[in-house]
Structure formats: structure tokens, C-alpha cells
Design an enzyme around this catalytic site. Sequence first.
Site, PDB file in Angstrom:
ATOM      1  N   HIS A 277       3.056   9.836   8.229  1.00 16.57           N
ATOM      2  CA  HIS A 277       2.491   8.644   8.803  1.00 16.57           C
ATOM      3  C   HIS A 277       1.444   7.985   7.623  1.00 16.57           C
ATOM      4  O   HIS A 277       0.614   7.124   8.210  1.00 16.57           O
ATOM      5  CB  HIS A 277       1.338   8.984  10.059  1.00 16.57           C
ATOM      6  CG  HIS A 277       0.457  10.175   9.617  1.00 16.57           C
ATOM      7  ND1 HIS A 277       0.685  11.360   8.945  1.00 16.57           N
ATOM      8  CD2 HIS A 277      -1.006   9.978   9.832  1.00 16.57           C
ATOM      9  CE1 HIS A 277      -0.390  11.938   8.908  1.00 16.57           C
ATOM     10  NE2 HIS A 277      -1.404  11.390   9.185  1.00 16.57           N
ATOM     11  N   CYS A 278       1.437   8.672   6.605  1.00 18.68           N
ATOM     12  CA  CYS A 278       0.332   8.114   5.436  1.00 18.68           C
ATOM     13  C   CYS A 278       1.089   7.591   4.272  1.00 18.68           C
ATOM     14  O   CYS A 278       0.831   6.179   4.002  1.00 18.68           O
ATOM     15  CB  CYS A 278      -0.681   9.285   5.282  1.00 18.68           C
ATOM     16  SG  CYS A 278      -1.825   9.714   6.160  1.00 18.68           S
ATOM     17  N   VAL A 279       1.545   8.292   3.639  1.00 19.52           N
ATOM     18  CA  VAL A 279       1.819   8.054   2.197  1.00 19.52           C
ATOM     19  C   VAL A 279       2.961   6.732   2.181  1.00 19.52           C
ATOM     20  O   VAL A 279       2.717   5.825   1.341  1.00 19.52           O
ATOM     21  CB  VAL A 279       2.750   9.302   1.425  1.00 19.52           C
ATOM     22  CG1 VAL A 279       3.138   8.753  -0.057  1.00 19.52           C
ATOM     23  CG2 VAL A 279       1.653  10.333   1.364  1.00 19.52           C
ATOM     24  N   ASP A 282       0.251   3.615   4.000  1.00 19.53           N
ATOM     25  CA  ASP A 282      -1.079   3.328   3.348  1.00 19.53           C
ATOM     26  C   ASP A 282      -1.332   2.402   2.264  1.00 19.53           C
ATOM     27  O   ASP A 282      -2.023   1.556   2.174  1.00 19.53           O
ATOM     28  CB  ASP A 282      -1.971   4.710   2.940  1.00 19.53           C
ATOM     29  CG  ASP A 282      -1.998   5.542   4.439  1.00 19.53           C
ATOM     30  OD1 ASP A 282      -1.854   5.014   5.354  1.00 19.53           O
ATOM     31  OD2 ASP A 282      -2.707   6.581   4.133  1.00 19.53           O
TER      32      ASP A 282
END
Length: 447
Positions: A277-279, A282
Amino acid sequence: MDASRSTYDRLLNRISTRSAQVGVIGLGYVGLPLSVAIARAGFPVSGFDIEAQKVESLNNGQSYIEAVTSTALAGHVASGRFRATADFAELAVCDVIIICVPTPLTKHREPDLSFVRNTAGTIARYLRLGHLIVLESTTYPGTTDDVIKPILEETGLRSTTDFFLGFSPEREDPGNRSFEVATIPKVVAGDGVEAATLVQAFYQSVVKTVVPVSSTATAEAVKLTENIFRSVNIALVNELKVVLGAMGIDIWEVIEAAKSKPFGYMPFYPGPGLGGHCVPIDPFYLTWKAREYELPTRFIELAAEINTAMPRHVVDELAKALDRRCGKALSRSRILIIGLAYKKNVPDIRESPSLRLIELIEEWGGKAEFHDPHVTEIPATREHMAIKGRRSVELTEAALKQFDAVVIATDHDAIDYQAIADHALLIVDTRNVFGRLGLARETVVKA
């Protein structure tokens, strides 16, 4: 004593005595572990979610996230420290409200803050004097001040005097057994001195280490920087994998030797693409915001391009291996993907490159199936609805012999790699698992 000061003092006292009622909005991979950590610290917690079935399961002590055991959850439910609800009117009785909702990308790779905006609008309906609202969702610098704050102030109440606003980026790492919410240092910031003090006081009651920074925009930038750092370094080794592979050099051997240097080097590892859900997401929040200032982010965008291209690289290598070693076209082949989750030993499929691998193989005309001990069925996702409902196949000798090739996309520990080595006709290994386990075979191709 003025009214704003007394409001601040009352809230600080309630936090200090752990009598503050805490509301956590969004009970997913971030919100649920955070709720349990807050309850464990002694605060009463109300978890808010729009899914009635999820609320019912949680109130029955049934966790759906590996980071939170059902035993631990049931204990907090039984003690009254935690309860889940879909009634957002109960926000009115909360003292601290924490926002843990998704911040995905649109199909044009731009920030989608619809969940954040809608949540802020819901809070505004129940906003009162003395509320502390903290955003934890990953976003671009300025979101707390420029998006959340104006929505809340439409009520006529004002940040820094009537309510308090802060940002503290989540740092969840699914599957990491070395750290959990309470042991991961927490970056915190507030809108004004009093808000900053309140946010710091609250999180100091929950986690071991708090790292205050000067502004909410700085805290938002911290989170993006952490994940951009990973994205860029993973892109570097992914590119090196391709370049060195063309030279006949094994990137995995290179990394193992390079990490023997005790300074100036940190190992990152290639793979079939980025997930989670991030890398993968973002960096685009910062590149989008940078355009407002007419500033390029070429380095960040190039890294994203390299990582996004990896699933296609893997499928290209798979097609070459099938042709050269088996004399068979990918379009007439049946392929087994090992690992649907985006990282090992977790059931999390968010942004998993395995989903893209399945689609690309079938775009070539092949047939793709998967095996994952942590994921029994592909759930509905916004970008991969065409493969929703497919189920994990059983990993048996007979099943392995029915596939023309096996692709190792996620190297879960609970996989029988010996069986794959013994019975698969062709193995495309994107994680070097066979090299690590000493299961070298002529049938193994690294990609």
C-alpha cells in the site's frame, strides 16, 4: 484562563490519565493494529468502519489481520477497551480521532483523496470543542493544512483554538515479526504548539519512541521520503538485474558480496515488481505535488517506471525460457504463479505484481493459475476485476507436472520448494529462492 486554554488543559489531562476516548476510523492493516495498541496502553477505543460484516466479526473477537491475533482482540473486546462500530455519530463522544483510510491513486496515477475528504466531512458533522484529530494516511505535504483543516473549519470551529489537528504517518510493515506498533518510532506533528504537544503526549502513551517534527507538512514529507528511498533503491537493483544479466552476471551473487562491506552499502533486492500500500504509490504523491511548483522529479519518476516495467520483464523472460528450453510458445502454455501476496508470509495482495503477471501471461494467450498458502481466492480489486474469484490450486506432484512452467513471484516460507525443484518442468525464479536454499537445477531460470 481563556476558553481555548481550558479546552487544551482538559484534553491534555484526559490523555495523561488515559481517560480520553479514542476513535480510529478505518480498521484495515493500519487502523486495527493501531486500535489494539491504543487499547493495550489503557485507552478506551472505538473503531469505526463502514463494513457491517467487519464490525460484527471484530466485536466477536475475530481478527482478519495476522498482526492482530484473535486472542488479543477478544481480550480487549471482553475488557471493554475496544469495540467496533459503523455508527459514526459516536465520533461526538470521542476526544481523539485518528484517520486511517486508504489514499490510493487514480487510473491516471494521481492522488485519490476521496476517502480522506469524505472522512473529514463525516468528522465535521460531529466536531466539537476539544477534539484532537490526527491523520495517519500517507499523503502529499500540505494535505492536513490544505484539505483536512478547511473541511473541519467550515463548521465555524477553528483549529488551534476550538479543536486540535495533527499528522503522524503510519509505519506498518505487514509480516515483520521484529517490530509492531508500540516499538516502531512515531513521527508526530501538530497545527500549532498546543496541537503538537497534544499529539506528542498521546502517542507517547502508546509507543516507546516519539519523534516530533516542526510541521504537519514535514511529517507528511517524512513518510514519502522513507518510501521513495525504498522505491529508488529497488529500481536500481532491478535495473542492475537486467544489465548484469545480459552480461552473464548473477545480480544475487553481486549483492551478497557487496553487502559484506561494513559501511556505505545497504542491500536491496530485485523482484517481479513492487507491491503493497506504500512503495508503489507514495512516490506519485510527491511527483504530483511537485508539479504545482513547476519542479521536475525525474529521478523518482524514472524509478517508478523501472519498477512498473518489471512484471513485463519477467513475462518476457518466461516466454524466452519456454521457447529456448521447451520449444513451446507462451501462448500455448499453462503457467503456475507461486505467491499472490505482494510479500512473503502475509496474505496482503494490495498492488501485488502477481496480479499483473497473471494478466500479462493471459494477454500473451497463455493460461495462468496461482498457488498461495496465505491467499485462497483473488478478492475484488479496482484494477483487476477480470480475475476476481480465482482460487489457489493445490501444490502436488501431479499438479506441478501439468504446468509448463512455474514462476516464483513471492517466496513464502510455507512452500514446498523441494517438490517444485523435483517436479516442475521449468522454473522462473524472481526471488533467488532456489539459489538460497541450495536447490540448483538446470530447470531453474532467474528473472
